[in-house]
Enzyme design. Structure first.
Site, PDB file in Angstrom:
ATOM      1  N   ASN A  85       0.896  -1.321  -0.020  1.00  0.00           N
ATOM      2  CA  ASN A  85      -0.041  -0.273  -0.116  1.00  0.00           C
ATOM      3  C   ASN A  85       0.999   1.141  -0.204  1.00  0.00           C
ATOM      4  OD1 ASN A  85      -2.315   1.833  -0.147  1.00  0.00           O
ATOM      5  ND2 ASN A  85      -2.864   1.264   2.326  1.00  0.00           N
ATOM      6  N   HIS A  90       2.888   4.480  -0.564  1.00  0.00           N
ATOM      7  CA  HIS A  90       2.915   5.991  -0.845  1.00  0.00           C
ATOM      8  C   HIS A  90       4.319   6.137  -1.140  1.00  0.00           C
ATOM      9  CE1 HIS A  90       4.205   6.930   2.885  1.00  0.00           C
ATOM     10  NE2 HIS A  90       3.427   5.574   3.077  1.00  0.00           N
ATOM     11  N   HIS A 119       7.068   5.444   0.949  1.00  0.00           N
ATOM     12  CA  HIS A 119       7.790   4.319   1.057  1.00  0.00           C
ATOM     13  C   HIS A 119       8.673   4.498  -0.188  1.00  0.00           C
ATOM     14  CE1 HIS A 119       4.187   2.715   2.500  1.00  0.00           C
ATOM     15  NE2 HIS A 119       5.455   2.049   3.595  1.00  0.00           N
ATOM     16  N   LYS A 171      11.850   7.449   9.762  1.00  0.00           N
ATOM     17  CA  LYS A 171      11.710   7.845  10.792  1.00  0.00           C
ATOM     18  C   LYS A 171      10.348   8.282  11.118  1.00  0.00           C
ATOM     19  CE  LYS A 171      15.419  10.656  11.243  1.00  0.00           C
ATOM     20  NZ  LYS A 171      16.185  12.116  11.061  1.00  0.00           N
ATOM     21  N   ASP A 210       8.238   5.491  11.782  1.00  0.00           N
ATOM     22  CA  ASP A 210       7.747   4.928  12.753  1.00  0.00           C
ATOM     23  C   ASP A 210       9.520   4.804  13.695  1.00  0.00           C
ATOM     24  OD1 ASP A 210       5.101   3.314  12.182  1.00  0.00           O
ATOM     25  OD2 ASP A 210       6.672   3.193  10.426  1.00  0.00           O
ATOM     26  N   GLN A 239      10.485   1.447  15.751  1.00  0.00           N
ATOM     27  CA  GLN A 239      10.057   0.759  15.258  1.00  0.00           C
ATOM     28  C   GLN A 239      12.372   0.810  14.403  1.00  0.00           C
ATOM     29  OE1 GLN A 239       8.099  -1.540  11.836  1.00  0.00           O
ATOM     30  NE2 GLN A 239       9.208   0.511  10.388  1.00  0.00           N
ATOM     31  N   SER A 259       1.326   8.024   5.494  1.00  0.00           N
ATOM     32  CA  SER A 259       0.566   6.925   6.047  1.00  0.00           C
ATOM     33  C   SER A 259      -0.409   5.639   4.963  1.00  0.00           C
ATOM     34  CB  SER A 259       0.576   6.931   7.420  1.00  0.00           C
ATOM     35  OG  SER A 259       0.132   5.422   7.951  1.00  0.00           O
ATOM     36  N   SER A 260      -0.272   5.019   4.982  1.00  0.00           N
ATOM     37  CA  SER A 260      -0.997   3.765   4.990  1.00  0.00           C
ATOM     38  C   SER A 260      -1.947   4.044   5.060  1.00  0.00           C
ATOM     39  CB  SER A 260      -0.380   2.308   4.085  1.00  0.00           C
ATOM     40  OG  SER A 260       0.921   2.205   3.819  1.00  0.00           O
TER      41      SER A 260
HETATM   42  O1  PAF Z   1       7.269  -1.222   8.361  1.00  0.00           O
HETATM   43  C1  PAF Z   1       6.724  -1.834   8.167  1.00  0.00           C
HETATM   44  O2  PAF Z   1       6.119  -1.950   7.029  1.00  0.00           O
HETATM   45  C2  PAF Z   1       6.864  -2.778   9.234  1.00  0.00           C
HETATM   46  O3  PAF Z   1       7.062  -2.550  10.234  1.00  0.00           O
HETATM   47  C3  PAF Z   1       7.858  -3.873   8.719  1.00  0.00           C
HETATM   48  C4  PAF Z   1       9.302  -2.962   8.721  1.00  0.00           C
HETATM   49  C5  PAF Z   1       8.110  -3.735   6.925  1.00  0.00           C
HETATM   50  C6  PAF Z   1       7.910  -4.722   8.903  1.00  0.00           C
HETATM   51  O4  PAF Z   1       6.520  -5.582   8.625  1.00  0.00           O
END
Ligand code: PAF
Length: 275
Positions: A28, A30, A33, A145, A147, A150, A182-183
Site C-alpha cells: 500500500n 505512498h 515508501h 523515521k 516509525d 521501530q 501513512s498507509s
Molecule cells: O514498517 C513496516 O512497514 C513494517 O513494520 C515492516 C518493517 C515492513 C515489518 O513488517
C-alpha cells in the site's frame, strides 16, 4: 523488476548481485515508501524491496484482515522507483509452520510508547525483520523515521546481534498540510482527513516550546493531549524522549524527539518530530 515469491528464487537471483540495499514494506505504498527506495538506490549495487503483511505484528483487534492490499499498483511504483527485485512471499513461504522462535526486544525499549498500546508489536516486527534480513542478506537497509521507535528497535537488534547490516534512517514525507504520509491515512473520511494535520501541529507546538527554552515537558505533553482531546481525538500518548533510546530525558538533555499517537475516529495515527 523481477518479482520473487519464494526464498529460493530470490536467493538465486541475488547470487553475484553485489551490495544489496533493502527496503522492507507491507505494501500500500505512498510517497514515503518511494522516497526510501530512491534513497536506497545509491547505497548499493541493487535495490531489493519486500512486500509482506506480517500477521505477527498485528494485535487480535487490529486491522490485519482489512490492511489494504494493492499489489499491482505497488509493483508499478516500486519498478518506477528503481527496485530491481521484489520479494513478495505468501504466508506459507514466510511461516511454513507457526513461528516458534522470536526476537524479543528489550522491554525497556519495546514496551513503552507504541509497545504499551500495541503489546507484542515490536516482537512481531523484530522477528519478521530478522527473517527478512536472513533471507535477503542486505549490506544496508533503509527504515523511515515515521516509525521512530521501530527504527530504534531495529538499529539496536542489528547492533546487539552483530548483524553486518547498516541501518539508514529515511526522513518522514508529509502532505502540504503537514500530515505524515501513512498507509492508514486511507482509512480517514474527508472530514477526518481535514482534521488529521492537528497531530503534527500539536507536536510542532511542543517542539517550538522546547526550542524556546520551556523545560516543563510534562506540562507540554499534557497541553498537546488536551488540545487533541478538545478536538475530538483520543490521544494515547504525547511524549518528549531522548532520540537515542526513547527514555525520559534528564533536565538539560538535548537530542530530543516529540512523539505522539492518537485515534481520530477509528483510525490510529502516529507522528514524531526531532527537536
Ligand atoms: O514498517 C513496516 O512497514 C513494517 O513494520 C515492516 C518493517 C515492513 C515489518 O513488517
Amino acid at each position: 523488476m523481477q518479482i520473487h515469491s519464494t526464498i529460493a528464487s530470490l536467493r538465486a537471483a541475488l547470487a553475484g548481485a553485489g551490495r544489496v540495499a533493502f527496503v522492507p514494506t507491507m505494501g500500500n505504498l505512498h510517497e514515503g515508501h518511494i522516497a526510501l527506495m530512491r534513497q536506497a538506490g545509491p547505497l548499493g549495487d541493487c535495490v531489493v524491496a519486500s512486500l509482506f503483511v506480517n500477521r505477527l505484528q498485528f494485535g487480535p483487534k487490529e486491522d490485519f484482515d482489512t490492511y489494504p492490499r494493492t499489489f499491482e499498483a505497488d509493483c508499478a511504483k516500486m519498478a518506477a522507483a528503481g527496485v530491481a527485485h521484489l520479494f513478495a512471499p505468501d504466508e506459507r513461504e514466510m511461516y511454513p509452520a507457526p513461528q516458534a522462535y522470536h526476537v524479543q526486544p528489550d522491554p525497556v525499549q519495546a514496551d513503552i510508547l507504541e509497545g504499551e498500546f500495541r503489546p507484542g508489536f515490536f516482537r512481531g516486527v523484530a522477528t519478521v525483520v530478522m527473517k527478512l534480513f536472513s533471507i535477503v542478506q542486505p549490506q544496508v537497509a533503509v527504515f523511515g523515521k515515521k516509525d521512530y521507535q521501530q527504527l530504534m528497535v531495529i538499529r539496536n537488534m542489528v547492533r546487539e546481534l552483530n548483524l553486518p547490516i547498516g541501518i539508514v534512517p529515511g526522513e518522514t514525507v508529509r502532505a502540504e498540510d503537514g500530515l505524515a504520509l501513512s498507509s492508514r491515512n486511507g482509512y480517514l473520511s474527508t472530514a477526518e482527513r481535514a482534521e488529521a494535520p492537528r497531530l503534527h501541529r500539536a507536536l510542532d507546538a511542543v517542539r517550538q516550546a522546547i526550542r524556546a527554552g520551556e523545560r516543563d515537558l510534562a506540562r507540554l505533553e499534557q497541553g498537546a493531549m488536551a488540545e487533541l482531546r478538545a478536538s475530538g481525538w483520543i490521544p494515547q500518548y504525547v511524549a518528549v524522549r531522548k532520540q537515542l533510546d526513547l527514555q525520559l530525558p534528564a533536565a538539560h538533555d538535548s537530542g530530543l524527539v516529540v512523539l505522539g499517537a492518537a485515534l481520530l475516529g477509528s483510525t490510529r495515527l502516529i507522528d514524531n518530530l526531532e527537536v
